[in-house]
Structures are given as structure tokens and as C-alpha cells.
Write a protein that holds these residues in place. Structure first.
Motif, PDB file in Angstrom:
ATOM      1  N   SER A   1     -12.087 -21.673 -17.720  1.00 21.68           N
ATOM      2  CA  SER A   1     -12.282 -23.099 -17.985  1.00 21.68           C
ATOM      3  C   SER A   1     -10.972 -23.859 -17.872  1.00 21.68           C
ATOM      4  CB  SER A   1     -12.896 -23.289 -19.377  1.00 21.68           C
ATOM      5  OG  SER A   1     -14.125 -22.605 -19.494  1.00 21.68           O
ATOM      6  N   TYR A   2      -9.896 -23.270 -18.353  1.00 25.12           N
ATOM      7  CA  TYR A   2      -8.582 -23.926 -18.292  1.00 25.12           C
ATOM      8  C   TYR A   2      -8.149 -24.147 -16.842  1.00 25.12           C
ATOM      9  CZ  TYR A   2      -3.547 -24.573 -18.726  1.00 25.12           C
ATOM     10  OH  TYR A   2      -2.273 -25.057 -18.619  1.00 25.12           O
ATOM     11  N   LYS A   3      -8.358 -23.145 -15.990  1.00 22.80           N
ATOM     12  CA  LYS A   3      -8.004 -23.289 -14.579  1.00 22.80           C
ATOM     13  C   LYS A   3      -8.820 -24.404 -13.923  1.00 22.80           C
ATOM     14  CE  LYS A   3      -6.466 -18.547 -13.627  1.00 22.80           C
ATOM     15  NZ  LYS A   3      -6.733 -17.311 -12.842  1.00 22.80           N
ATOM     16  N   ARG A   4     -10.078 -24.502 -14.295  1.00 22.97           N
ATOM     17  CA  ARG A   4     -10.913 -25.556 -13.732  1.00 22.97           C
ATOM     18  C   ARG A   4     -10.476 -26.934 -14.209  1.00 22.97           C
ATOM     19  NH1 ARG A   4     -16.562 -22.302 -14.905  1.00 22.97           N
ATOM     20  NH2 ARG A   4     -16.412 -20.832 -13.152  1.00 22.97           N
ATOM     21  N   VAL A   5     -10.016 -27.018 -15.450  1.00 22.56           N
ATOM     22  CA  VAL A   5      -9.505 -28.294 -15.955  1.00 22.56           C
ATOM     23  C   VAL A   5      -8.323 -28.756 -15.114  1.00 22.56           C
ATOM     24  CG1 VAL A   5      -8.347 -29.417 -17.898  1.00 22.56           C
ATOM     25  CG2 VAL A   5     -10.320 -27.944 -18.313  1.00 22.56           C
ATOM     26  N   LEU A   6      -7.434 -27.831 -14.804  1.00 22.16           N
ATOM     27  CA  LEU A   6      -6.246 -28.185 -14.020  1.00 22.16           C
ATOM     28  C   LEU A   6      -6.606 -28.589 -12.593  1.00 22.16           C
ATOM     29  CD1 LEU A   6      -3.757 -25.365 -15.140  1.00 22.16           C
ATOM     30  CD2 LEU A   6      -3.977 -27.695 -16.034  1.00 22.16           C
ATOM     31  N   ARG A   7      -7.669 -28.004 -12.036  1.00 25.76           N
ATOM     32  CA  ARG A   7      -8.049 -28.299 -10.656  1.00 25.76           C
ATOM     33  C   ARG A   7      -8.954 -29.522 -10.527  1.00 25.76           C
ATOM     34  NH1 ARG A   7      -8.955 -22.473 -10.153  1.00 25.76           N
ATOM     35  NH2 ARG A   7     -11.184 -22.906 -10.383  1.00 25.76           N
ATOM     36  N   ALA A   8      -9.550 -29.947 -11.634  1.00 31.44           N
ATOM     37  CA  ALA A   8     -10.531 -31.035 -11.576  1.00 31.44           C
ATOM     38  C   ALA A   8      -9.885 -32.324 -11.076  1.00 31.44           C
ATOM     39  CB  ALA A   8     -11.164 -31.253 -12.941  1.00 31.44           C
ATOM     40  N   ALA A   9     -10.530 -32.945 -10.092  1.00 26.18           N
ATOM     41  CA  ALA A   9     -10.001 -34.192  -9.520  1.00 26.18           C
ATOM     42  C   ALA A   9     -10.501 -35.415 -10.270  1.00 26.18           C
ATOM     43  CB  ALA A   9     -10.398 -34.292  -8.045  1.00 26.18           C
ATOM     44  N   GLN A  10     -11.680 -35.323 -10.895  1.00 27.76           N
ATOM     45  CA  GLN A  10     -12.262 -36.453 -11.603  1.00 27.76           C
ATOM     46  C   GLN A  10     -12.278 -36.193 -13.099  1.00 27.76           C
ATOM     47  OE1 GLN A  10     -15.898 -38.089  -9.910  1.00 27.76           O
ATOM     48  NE2 GLN A  10     -15.614 -36.865  -8.050  1.00 27.76           N
ATOM     49  N   VAL A  11     -12.188 -37.275 -13.857  1.00 25.36           N
ATOM     50  CA  VAL A  11     -12.153 -37.148 -15.312  1.00 25.36           C
ATOM     51  C   VAL A  11     -13.449 -36.563 -15.848  1.00 25.36           C
ATOM     52  CG1 VAL A  11     -11.921 -38.412 -17.481  1.00 25.36           C
ATOM     53  CG2 VAL A  11     -10.528 -39.060 -15.516  1.00 25.36           C
ATOM     54  N   LYS A  12     -14.586 -36.978 -15.269  1.00 24.45           N
ATOM     55  CA  LYS A  12     -15.871 -36.477 -15.767  1.00 24.45           C
ATOM     56  C   LYS A  12     -15.999 -34.968 -15.547  1.00 24.45           C
ATOM     57  CE  LYS A  12     -18.692 -37.321 -11.637  1.00 24.45           C
ATOM     58  NZ  LYS A  12     -19.942 -37.942 -11.146  1.00 24.45           N
ATOM     59  N   ASP A  13     -15.403 -34.471 -14.466  1.00 22.20           N
ATOM     60  CA  ASP A  13     -15.404 -33.022 -14.248  1.00 22.20           C
ATOM     61  C   ASP A  13     -14.491 -32.331 -15.250  1.00 22.20           C
ATOM     62  OD1 ASP A  13     -17.093 -33.445 -12.147  1.00 22.20           O
ATOM     63  OD2 ASP A  13     -15.541 -33.347 -10.616  1.00 22.20           O
ATOM     64  N   ARG A  14     -13.377 -32.966 -15.563  1.00 21.69           N
ATOM     65  CA  ARG A  14     -12.441 -32.392 -16.528  1.00 21.69           C
ATOM     66  C   ARG A  14     -13.102 -32.245 -17.892  1.00 21.69           C
ATOM     67  NH1 ARG A  14      -8.209 -36.027 -16.184  1.00 21.69           N
ATOM     68  NH2 ARG A  14      -7.891 -35.218 -14.069  1.00 21.69           N
ATOM     69  N   VAL A  15     -13.933 -33.206 -18.260  1.00 23.40           N
ATOM     70  CA  VAL A  15     -14.655 -33.146 -19.534  1.00 23.40           C
ATOM     71  C   VAL A  15     -15.584 -31.932 -19.570  1.00 23.40           C
ATOM     72  CG1 VAL A  15     -16.377 -34.294 -20.979  1.00 23.40           C
ATOM     73  CG2 VAL A  15     -14.527 -35.622 -19.942  1.00 23.40           C
ATOM     74  N   VAL A  16     -16.334 -31.715 -18.482  1.00 22.23           N
ATOM     75  CA  VAL A  16     -17.277 -30.601 -18.415  1.00 22.23           C
ATOM     76  C   VAL A  16     -16.552 -29.267 -18.510  1.00 22.23           C
ATOM     77  CG1 VAL A  16     -18.992 -29.452 -16.965  1.00 22.23           C
ATOM     78  CG2 VAL A  16     -18.925 -31.946 -17.070  1.00 22.23           C
ATOM     79  N   HIS A  17     -15.401 -29.154 -17.863  1.00 23.12           N
ATOM     80  CA  HIS A  17     -14.661 -27.885 -17.879  1.00 23.12           C
ATOM     81  C   HIS A  17     -13.909 -27.671 -19.189  1.00 23.12           C
ATOM     82  CE1 HIS A  17     -15.816 -27.525 -13.811  1.00 23.12           C
ATOM     83  NE2 HIS A  17     -14.947 -28.356 -13.298  1.00 23.12           N
TER      84      HIS A  17
END
Length: 467
Positions: A375-391
Motif C-alpha cells: 500500500s505504501y508503494k502505491r501511495v508513492l506512485r499514485a498520480a491523483q489524490v483520490k487514488d492516494r486516499v484509496v491506497h
């Protein structure tokens, strides 16, 4: 224009219906057992419904479970079964121990497909959980207002729950005669407190990280109110820590403004309620930040006793889990008191180690660490804020459960496992969704730059079917 995510609106409606049924089945079973028919058959029915929904969802979309998580929990269950055979306990305990994990995997499949194929997954999930949030807090408030002796606060005699499942709302400054910790739709106030944390994190995290609508902010405030109504101090402690970590990840000036706005809202609430109620509630939840550490310190040598008794294998999978008493199981602290390891209160880590030994505990920790790391790796890769929230949600939820486990049994609570795996499945599905959008956009750009659209379509494999 072709929609790469979901072109069939009928399929979309099926996903929404299945998600609603699947994620509501066990909450509805709690309502039925609490107020209408106290029977474990209600739980079994809800389990069957969730399994069937997961099967239908996977057929409508795809079947996907993280391979490492599957392998680690498979080995964990295997060691637990070996422990059960060696200790010669009732084989029915296997079902007790496997149930939270199996329900978690089913919710993973549902969350994965919804967040992979539905572009309005957040709105759908917010609607379903928002309805349950309103139901849960409404019943809890009614229970407090009705009083302890009211029929709505009574449980059947054969429920085996002390004090009607209610909890004490005491604090260091005393207590109020009319105030107690309600159960709402659940059989025990502890389950209400733990589920209130999931709802709090689910609704507060988006508000903390992105621009939110008035409805989203309202649901976040209601979820915070539910935590205060439940009286679960750990829920507020870990929600504050989770939101603080989320603020750190966001790293913008809006963080300060949101903190000030939240403090102002709490100040306004403190002004309108009575001073006695304000003092009791404030004292109780403030004490949650230091009493937790004190409870861990009280356990002291109990850790050594537990680890020395159960080294390679434990008492058996499910022996210290909720519902194990029907097959000869027991709570950890009661059972271990005969060896001098009781009286330490609830501790999910000691219960896991007691069931499966050190090897099982290590596998469980590795599985949770994988969820946090991924999940942490996905947070760092997320381009959009809404995706960052999900991860970020499964990472913060898992971290909170790991800390909470030192003072409560959390991973043995099937509702928490359903919530945990749903969040991780949603994160995995969203990762595929985001990558698919990127790939499709690149393909369209390549087609637009091509002098021969038909030829370029064949070269890059652009089709009218989305898999």
C-alpha cells in the motif's frame, strides 16, 4: 466515445447490487441477532451470502487474490491445524479460526472488482457505508437516551454476554449515572467501538486529503461522533494518528487549515453540551493516549510465559478466537491464568502466538507487513489524490490494527478482517484501474499520431473490448 472501464451499464448495476448485498450481509446479520433472533445460524447465512457474492462478482469481473497474502495465510492455517492435531483439541476450532480469514478474502475479491471496473466506486462505497453509519449511530443514541433498563438494551439470557454487552463510560474525573457505552446493532460494545474506527477512517481520510463536498464532510463528522458515542478510546487514538500520518503525506498548507477547522468544531461542540458531560467525555478520551501504554506495561512477564509455553506450535487454530467456547476453546487471558500468564487483558498478538506458535505469529506479521509495504508503494506512485486516499486506507488501517492488537483482540474480529481485506482489495483494484487508464490514453495518443489509423490499431492492439 468508448468507455474503457465499463461500457455496459447493466453490468455496472449488477456490481453495485452485489457490493451492497455483500458488504451489508454481516451488518444485517448483527441487527437480526441483536434484536430479532439470537442464533448462530444467522451468522452462517451471512457467511454463505458473502461467499456467493464474491463468486458472482469474480464471474462478472475477475478472480484475484494477492498471491503472497494467499500463500502466507495458507501456511498460517496449516501450522494452526498441525497445532490443533498435536494438542488434540476439537477439530471444529478450525472453522472458528479460518472464518475471519475466509470472510476477509471474500471481501478482498469484492473490493478488488468494484474498484477496478467501476469508475464511481468511491461514491458507491460511501453510499452503502454511509447508510449503515446513520443506522448504527441512530440506534446507539436511542439506546443511551432510553436508559440501561430499557428493553432495547437487553440481550437474551443465553447470549452469554455480561451487562447486556454494554460498557462503562467512566473516566478519571468520574462518571455519569445515565451515560454508558452502548452496543447499537452489535452484541457487544467493543465490536461497536472497533467498527466505528473503520467508518471513521473510511470517511475522514478523504476529507483530510482532498477537496470534499458538504456531504462528505458531514459523514466524516458523524463518524467522529459515533466514536465519541461508542466510548472506544483506542478508536479515537488511532484515528487521530492515522489522520496525522495522512496530513504528513499530503504536506500542504491546507493541513493546518483543516486542523484549525476541526479544533474549532470541537470547541463549538464543547460549548453547547453540559460541563459534566464535557468533562467526562474529554477525560475518558484524553486518557486513551496514555492508558494504552500503561496496559501494555502491565503485561510484563506475561509475554515471556506465553512465548515459552508455545514455541514452535500453539494450542491450535481458533482456540483463543471469538466463538471458540462452543468447541472447548477459551479466551487467552483466562486460559493462561493457570500457568501464571493470565490477568493481562486482551492481546491479539499473544492470542495468535498461543494458537499457532512463533512460526504462525511470524507468518501473520509477514502478511500484514506485505499489506503495509504494498500500500505504501502505491501511495508513492499514485498520480491523483483520490487514488492516494484509496491506497493509504489499508496501510493506515493495518498499522492501527497492529498497534491496537496489544490491548484488544482485533484480528479475531471477523468484521475488522472484512474491513481490512476490503480496503486492500480496493487498493489493488484501483492500481489496475489507474494503470489501465494510463495504457488506454497512451494507445489513443499513438493512434492519433499515426497516419494510418487502421494499421496503427492492429499494431498496438487497440480493441473494443475491455478486459
Amino acid at each position: 466515445m468508448f468507455n474503457p472501464i465499463i461500457r455496459n451499464q447493466r453490468r455496472h448495476r449488477f456490481f453495485a447490487l452485489l457490493f451492497t448485498i455483500g458488504m451489508s450481509s454481516h451488518l444485517l446479520s448483527e441487527v437480526i441477532r441483536r434484536f430479532f433472533l439470537y442464533s448462530n445460524l444467522i451468522y452462517y447465512t451471512a457467511d454463505a451470502v458473502l461467499i456467493c457474492v464474491a463468486i458472482f462478482v469474480s464471474r462478472l469481473g475477475v478472480f484475484n487474490i494477492d498471491s503472497r497474502i494467499l500463500l502466507l495465510f495458507y501456511l498460517y492455517v496449516l501450522i494452526g491445524m498441525m497445532s490443533l492435531l498435536v494438542s488434540q483439541e476439537h477439530p471444529g476450532l478450525i472453522l472458528v479460526g479460518v472464518r475471519p480469514i475466509l470472510m476477509g478474502f471474500c471481501s478482498y475479491v469484492i473490493g478488488y472488482n468494484i474498484y477496478r471496473y467501476c469508475d464511481n466506486a468511491e461514491a458507491l462505497a460511501s453510499t452503502v457505508f454511509g447508510v449503515w453509519l446513520v443506522i448504527i449511530i441512530t440506534i446507539a443514541v436511542i439506546q443511551i437516551d432510553a436508559g440501561v433498563s430499557s428493553p432495547i438494551n437487553q440481550l437474551p439470557d443465553d447470549a452469554g454476554v455480561e451487562f447486556g454487552g454494554r460498557g462503562d463510560y467512566s473516566s478519571k474525573v468520574g462518571s455519569l449515572d445515565w451515560l454508558f457505552r452502548p452496543t447499537s446493532i452489535f452484541m457487544h460494545t467493543g465490536r461497536l467501538g472497533q467498527y466505528s474506527f473503520f467508518l471513521g477512517l473510511f470517511f475522514c481520510l478523504p476529507v483530510a486529503l482532498k477537496k470534499s463536498s458538504a456531504g462528505e464532510i458531514l459523514l466524516a463528522l458523524v463518524s467522529i461522533c459515533l466514536i465519541f458515542v461508542s466510548g472506544q478510546r483506542a478508536a479515537l487514538v488511532f484515528l487521530c494518528l492515522s489522520v496525522l500520518l495522512a496530513f504528513i503525506f499530503s504536506g500542504t498548507i491546507k493541513v493546518v487549515l483543516k486542523i484549525l477547522l476541526l479544533l474549532f468544531a470541537l470547541w463549538v461542540v464543547a460549548l453547547v453540551i453540559s460541563s459534566d458531560l464535557r468533562d467526562v467525555v474529554a477525560s475518558r478520551f484524553i486518557s486513551g493516549f496514555d492508558d494504552g501504554l500503561a496496559r501494555i506495561d502491565e503485561q510484563g512477564g506475561v509475554w515471556y510465559i506465553g512465548f515459552s509455553r508455545y514455541v514452535f506450535l500453539g494450542q491450535g487454530l481458533g482456540f483463543f478466537s471469538f466463538g471458540s467456547q462452543a468447541f472447548g476453546g477459551d479466551t487467552y487471558y483466562d486460559y493462561m491464568s493457570q500457568f501464571g500468564g493470565g490477568g493481562a487483558g486482551e492481546n491479539t498478538w499473544l492470542a495468535i502466538e498461543g494458537e499457532t506458535g512463533l512460526f504462525g505469529l511470524l507468518l501473520y506479521i509477514m502478511a500484514l507487513a506485505h499489506i503495509i509495504k504494498t500500500s505504501y508503494k502505491r501511495v508513492l506512485r499514485a498520480a491523483q489524490v483520490k487514488d492516494r486516499v484509496v491506497h493509504m486506507a489499508p496501510m493506515l488501517f493495518t498499522l492501527s490494527m497492529c498497534g491496537w492488537g496489544f490491548t484488544h483482540v482485533v484480528f479475531g474480529n471477523y468484521l475488522q478482517m472484512i474491513a481490512l481485506f476490503f480496503l486492500f482489495g480496493a487498493s489493488t483494484g484501483r492500481a489496475y484501474y489507474s494503470q489501465a487508464q494510463v495504457d488506454y490514453t497512451l494507445r489513443l495518443e499513438q493512434v492519433a499520431l499515426s497516419p494510418n489509423l487502421a494499421v496503427m490499431k492492429g499494431k498496438i492492439g487497440l480493441s473494443n473490448r475491455w478486459d
